[in-house]
Design a protein around this motif. Structure first.
Motif, short mmCIF file in Angstrom:
data_model
loop_
_atom_site.label_atom_id
_atom_site.label_comp_id
_atom_site.label_asym_id
_atom_site.label_seq_id
_atom_site.Cartn_x
_atom_site.Cartn_y
_atom_site.Cartn_z
N VAL A 130 0.86 -1.18 0.00
CA VAL A 130 0.00 0.00 0.00
C VAL A 130 0.90 1.23 0.00
N LEU A 131 0.52 2.27 -0.75
CA LEU A 131 1.28 3.52 -0.80
C LEU A 131 0.47 4.63 -0.13
N GLY A 132 1.13 5.41 0.73
CA GLY A 132 0.46 6.51 1.41
C GLY A 132 1.20 7.81 1.20
N PHE A 133 0.45 8.90 1.04
CA PHE A 133 1.03 10.23 0.81
C PHE A 133 0.37 11.23 1.75
N HIS A 134 1.22 12.12 2.29
CA HIS A 134 0.72 13.24 3.10
C HIS A 134 0.45 14.40 2.16
N LEU A 135 -0.78 14.88 2.17
CA LEU A 135 -1.19 15.91 1.21
C LEU A 135 -1.40 17.24 1.92
N SER A 136 -0.59 18.24 1.53
CA SER A 136 -0.77 19.61 2.02
C SER A 136 -1.07 20.50 0.82
N ASN A 137 -1.44 21.74 1.09
CA ASN A 137 -1.74 22.65 -0.02
C ASN A 137 -0.54 22.84 -0.93
N LEU A 138 0.65 22.84 -0.34
CA LEU A 138 1.86 23.07 -1.13
C LEU A 138 2.26 21.86 -1.95
N SER A 139 1.89 20.66 -1.51
CA SER A 139 2.38 19.46 -2.18
C SER A 139 1.36 18.79 -3.08
N THR A 140 0.17 19.36 -3.21
CA THR A 140 -0.92 18.69 -3.92
C THR A 140 -0.55 18.32 -5.35
N GLN A 141 -0.14 19.30 -6.15
CA GLN A 141 0.12 19.03 -7.57
C GLN A 141 1.29 18.08 -7.75
N TRP A 142 2.33 18.25 -6.93
CA TRP A 142 3.51 17.37 -7.00
C TRP A 142 3.09 15.93 -6.70
N THR A 143 2.31 15.74 -5.65
CA THR A 143 1.88 14.39 -5.25
C THR A 143 1.04 13.75 -6.35
N ILE A 181 1.79 10.25 -8.45
CA ILE A 181 0.85 9.13 -8.52
C ILE A 181 0.45 8.86 -9.97
N ARG A 182 0.23 9.93 -10.75
CA ARG A 182 -0.16 9.75 -12.16
C ARG A 182 0.91 8.96 -12.91
N ARG A 183 2.18 9.29 -12.68
CA ARG A 183 3.26 8.59 -13.38
C ARG A 183 3.38 7.14 -12.91
N LEU A 184 3.09 6.90 -11.63
CA LEU A 184 3.05 5.52 -11.16
C LEU A 184 1.96 4.73 -11.87
N ARG A 185 0.79 5.33 -11.98
CA ARG A 185 -0.32 4.66 -12.66
C ARG A 185 0.01 4.42 -14.13
N ASP A 186 0.68 5.38 -14.76
CA ASP A 186 1.06 5.22 -16.17
C ASP A 186 2.01 4.04 -16.36
N ARG A 187 2.76 3.72 -15.32
CA ARG A 187 3.68 2.58 -15.39
C ARG A 187 3.01 1.27 -15.00
N GLY A 188 1.72 1.33 -14.74
CA GLY A 188 0.98 0.11 -14.44
C GLY A 188 0.90 -0.24 -12.98
N ASP A 189 1.30 0.66 -12.09
CA ASP A 189 1.24 0.40 -10.64
C ASP A 189 -0.20 0.54 -10.18
N ARG A 190 -0.78 -0.55 -9.71
CA ARG A 190 -2.18 -0.55 -9.29
C ARG A 190 -2.33 -0.77 -7.78
N ARG A 191 -1.27 -0.58 -7.03
CA ARG A 191 -1.39 -0.72 -5.58
C ARG A 191 -2.32 0.36 -5.01
N PRO A 192 -3.03 0.04 -3.93
CA PRO A 192 -3.91 1.06 -3.32
C PRO A 192 -3.10 2.29 -2.88
N VAL A 193 -3.64 3.46 -3.16
CA VAL A 193 -3.02 4.73 -2.77
C VAL A 193 -3.92 5.43 -1.76
#
Length: 339
Positions: free
Chosen positions: A56-69, A73-85
């Motif tokens: 399982v992958l977890g991310f801390h989301l703040s206003n400053l980190s939203t777009q980066w996060t 995740i988008r690039r992980l999904r593009d590589r076929g990573d389907r683990r729960p986020v």
């Protein structure tokens, strides 16, 4: 990952991590241009995440980190990573934002204090059991009416000491170790967005706090601490007891915190705090006007504030003050009294 990206960035591009832009404004997210400039850094982070064996992958989301996060995740999904986020953090607090989350990238939001929620959610995910009914979890498509809050933890002393062993602490600009004496707040200031999220005041015992400080000193000679409480020592006598215990232990630590003076605050308290390593105190004064403070339900008077600032400085503690300009009932005289 974020602190690594900061150090990989050329100095002129480091401002997104520092909040203060070169033009003096505060940016809440990284724009597409910055994302593009760090494409190679993001790819390196994606590779690290792609190779980790975590289920399982977890991310801390703040206003400053939203777009980066989201880009990571988008690039992980593009590589076929389907683990729960899973996403947690302050940018997940606002219910109105839940339906707008990129649910094609994200599986769950963990809202509020995550200790109980995360354990339950991850255990169910690994066991293949249903997850839609867990308190504190928002599932796609983010309908607020389906959400059940997780009740705030009542006994904070039961929580384990956070494990920082796998963090590159030497890379952080802020070298102080975070610690807390309480969660929540006893006050209900009209302008505050933190209290509704953190809920009612719950304090750790002084014994628990000092035990954690002793552990940090023994494990890595960490002696600089910053208390992350909304307001430290809201219960009468808590700060006094902390000063007494730290004096007994003689740990040689330095610490700072955010406080509010109360009717029981005395000059001698600041001397004791300074003697046990308190170097800086932050005061969210907001206004020196009693009318303004009454309008926003702020439990402060000018006399309390002035005495506390004077006694704190007299003890050798550095004062930091916060003001809000434009509160209801404010006039020119109220602004002048701040200055």
């Amino acid at each position: 990952l974020s602190v690594g990206a900061y150090h990989d960035a050329p100095a002129p591009l480091r401002w997104p991590w520092l909040k203060d832009r070169p033009d003096g404004t505060w940016e809440h997210s990284l724009d597409a241009g910055i994302i593009g400039a760090f494409s190679a850094v993001i790819d390196a982070h994606v590779q690290l995440l792609f190779e980790t064996p975590a289920s399982v992958l977890g991310f801390h989301l703040s206003n400053l980190s939203t777009q980066w996060t989201f880009e990571v995740i988008r690039r992980l999904r593009d590589r076929g990573d389907r683990r729960p986020v899973l996403l947690g953090g302050p940018a997940t607090w606002t219910r109105a934002n839940w339906p707008e989350m990129p649910w094609n990238l994200v599986d769950y939001l963990v809202v509020g204090e995550g200790e109980q929620t995360l354990v339950t959610l991850i255990r169910r995910l690994l066991a293949g059991r249903p997850t839609f009914s867990i308190p504190g979890v928002v599932c796609p498509p983010g309908h607020p009416e389906r959400y059940r809050p997780q009740p705030p933890l009542k006994t904070l002393d039961l929580l384990p000491i956070p494990d920082f062993h796998h963090l590159p602490l030497d890379l952080y600009l802020e070298r102080s170790i975070p610690i807390y004496g309480s969660r929540g707040c006893m006050h209900r200031c009209a302008f505050c967005s933190d209290q509704p999220y953190w809920g009612p005041l719950r304090s750790r015992s002084v014994h628990s706090v000092v035990k954690e400080m002793k552990y940090r000193v023994s494990e890595g000679s960490y002696r600089d601490f910053v208390f992350t409480d909304l307001v430290l020592g809201q219960e009468v006598g808590w700060l006094e007891e902390l000063a007494d215990r730290l004096a007994e232990e003689d740990l040689g630590v330095h610490w700072r915190a955010h406080v509010l003076p109360g009717p029981d605050t005395a000059r001698d308290l600041f001397r004791k705090l300074a003697a046990t390593g308190c170097t800086d105190l932050e005061y969210s004064i907001e206004s020196f006007s009693e009318v303004v403070n009454d309008n926003v339900n702020r439990p402060l008077t000018p006399a309390l504030v002035k005495d506390a600032l004077s006694w704190s400085a007299e003890a050798g503690i550095e004062n930091h003050v916060h003001f809000i300009v434009g509160l209801p009932g404010e006039d020119d005289s109220a602004v002048e009294s701040m200055l």
